[in-house]
Design a protein around this motif. Structure first.
Motif, PDB file in Angstrom:
ATOM      1  N   THR A 148       0.755  -1.005  -0.034  1.00 11.19           N
ATOM      2  CA  THR A 148       0.044   0.181   0.097  1.00 11.19           C
ATOM      3  C   THR A 148       0.795   1.276  -0.131  1.00 11.19           C
ATOM      4  OG1 THR A 148      -1.080   1.442   1.838  1.00 11.19           O
ATOM      5  CG2 THR A 148      -0.642  -0.882   2.270  1.00 11.19           C
ATOM      6  N   ARG A 167       2.670   3.688  -9.876  1.00  9.22           N
ATOM      7  CA  ARG A 167       2.569   2.112  -9.637  1.00  9.22           C
ATOM      8  C   ARG A 167       2.630   1.369 -10.862  1.00  9.22           C
ATOM      9  NH1 ARG A 167      -1.274   3.660  -6.197  1.00  9.22           N
ATOM     10  NH2 ARG A 167      -3.000   3.523  -7.430  1.00  9.22           N
ATOM     11  N   ASN A 186       4.558   1.003  -5.453  1.00  2.00           N
ATOM     12  CA  ASN A 186       3.398   1.584  -4.473  1.00  2.00           C
ATOM     13  C   ASN A 186       3.606   2.377  -3.421  1.00  2.00           C
ATOM     14  OD1 ASN A 186       2.041  -0.451  -6.222  1.00  2.00           O
ATOM     15  ND2 ASN A 186       2.008  -2.103  -4.812  1.00  2.00           N
ATOM     16  N   GLU A 224       3.757   0.169   3.846  1.00  2.00           N
ATOM     17  CA  GLU A 224       3.397  -1.011   2.799  1.00  2.00           C
ATOM     18  C   GLU A 224       2.959  -2.236   3.254  1.00  2.00           C
ATOM     19  OE1 GLU A 224       5.473  -2.066  -1.458  1.00  2.00           O
ATOM     20  OE2 GLU A 224       6.895  -2.313   0.185  1.00  2.00           O
ATOM     21  N   ILE A 268      -3.471  -5.593  -2.661  1.00  2.00           N
ATOM     22  CA  ILE A 268      -2.428  -5.280  -2.108  1.00  2.00           C
ATOM     23  C   ILE A 268      -1.306  -4.704  -3.214  1.00  2.00           C
ATOM     24  CG2 ILE A 268      -2.969  -6.059   0.114  1.00  2.00           C
ATOM     25  CD1 ILE A 268      -0.795  -8.225  -0.307  1.00  2.00           C
ATOM     26  N   LEU A 281      -4.719  -0.770  -0.880  1.00  2.00           N
ATOM     27  CA  LEU A 281      -3.665   0.027  -1.735  1.00  2.00           C
ATOM     28  C   LEU A 281      -3.940   1.586  -2.023  1.00  2.00           C
ATOM     29  CD1 LEU A 281      -0.884  -0.028  -3.240  1.00  2.00           C
ATOM     30  CD2 LEU A 281      -2.117  -0.986  -5.216  1.00  2.00           C
TER      31      LEU A 281
END
Length: 350
Positions: A2, A26, A133, A246, A303, A322
């Motif tokens: 995330t 991303r 991410n 994350e 995720i 996410l």
């Protein structure tokens, strides 16, 4: 995995001057191909480090990346797993090798065990990515918190913060010292790094490390769900955008696909000229795949971001771990492995 757990005012990687949309960051460079394992090292109990290089005869280097990026490793078993790139980032953008670290997870779905048991130097692996991410944003001060294998995305962030002359410190925890990877590399930074194995120190002292809310600081945390939950609770009163996390697993309370109240939804695939009826309990991703439309996917838990898809019409019922709150409010993208339609119909750019 995330991105920032609260709305973030700036998503630029450290050292850049123009902001990039998180979803674009991303997606990154969608490289897919085979690489060669040039070194394999045991870096802690149950953790192996693999250095990956372009196959012999390949003219192109591996794609460039920024701290926080990960790649998908597509195994011959059909399992796909994400691993953070944890080697140094070349300032010139040259990428001769990628480094990942793999923790053997006996209770996992078999991907890490297969890598530990079968992958040796000289072997080839199929990979995709990199995607990011977990971008490192500009700041004058960084507070890094790593738990176990969660240290991996923080390694290149620390190197970049050090190179930029930023004020930074790291709190690193693990079950035992022997289980904590890359200690010699980290301890070379001196007293900026606090190594706190649980069998010697107990749970990480977040109060002593984080202190009072600091508007000049960004907090980056990666590790087990319990650690991330504790850091999120501690930073709840910090300025919006201070905390970036994350995750390796879906957040507690993430709404699953299915349930008594769930209804069928209609999904139009605009580019393919198809309209699907997706029944309760079936992820949109699976319905799309069953219709013969290829979509990148990996974690199927909301995720990793690999199945992120543009939304052209309709309101999304976001169920991922996410997207940021701003991205959810924009309603122009969704993770089709877990999210559905709030109004019964969606139009996707597929």
């Amino acid at each position: 995995m995330t991105s920032p757990s609260t709305a973030a005012p700036d998503t630029r990687p450290l050292g850049t001057t123009e902001a990039a949309a998180p979803s674009a960051a991303r997606r990154g460079t969608e490289f897919e191909g085979t690489v060669t394992v040039v070194t394999r090292q045991t870096v802690a109990e149950g953790v192996v480090s693999l250095e990956l290089a372009p196959n012999s005869g390949e003219a192109e280097p591996l794609p460039p990346w920024q701290p926080g990026a990960h790649i998908d490793v597509v195994l011959p078993t059909g399992v796909t797993r994400q691993y953070s790139l944890c080697g140094p980032v070349d300032p010139a953008g040259n990428t001769a090798r990628w480094r990942i670290a793999v923790l053997r997870e006996p209770d996992g779905r078999g991907g890490s065990q297969w890598i530990h048991d079968h992958v040796e130097e000289g072997d080839e692996l199929r990979v995709r990515g990199p995607r990011n991410n977990f971008l490192l944003r500009p700041a004058t001060k960084y507070l890094f918190i790593g738990g176990g294998i969660g240290i991996t995305p923080l390694l290149p962030m620390i190197a970049e913060a050090e190179a930029a002359g930023a004020d930074w410190s790291l709190l690193y925890g693990g079950r035992t010292r022997a289980s904590m990877a890359f200690l010699p590399e980290l301890e070379s930074y001196g007293d900026r790094v606090s190594v706190r194995p649980q069998d010697q120190y107990g749970l990480l002292d977040l109060t002593g490390f984080l202190g009072d809310p600091d508007p000049s600081a960004l907090v980056y945390c990666c590790g087990p769900a319990g650690l991330i939950d504790a850091v999120e609770a501690y930073c709840a009163t910090w300025p919006a955008g201070s905390l970036n996390v994350e995750r390796f697993a879906a957040a507690a309370g993430q709404q699953p696909v299915g349930g008594e109240a769930e209804q069928p939804i209609e999904v139009e695939l605009r580019a393919s000229g198809m309209t699907l009826t997706v029944p309760p309990g079936l992820p949109v991703l699976k319905a799309v795949e069953q219709a013969g439309i290829p979509v990148l996917s990996s974690c199927e838990e909301g995720i990793c971001g690999s199945c992120e898809t543009a939304v052209l019409e309709g309101e999304v019922d976001h169920r991922d771990s996410l997207l940021t709150e701003d991205e959810r409010a924009a309603n122009d993208t969704m993770l089709i492995c877990v999210s559905r339609a709030r109004g019964g119909r969606l139009v996707l750019d597929l």
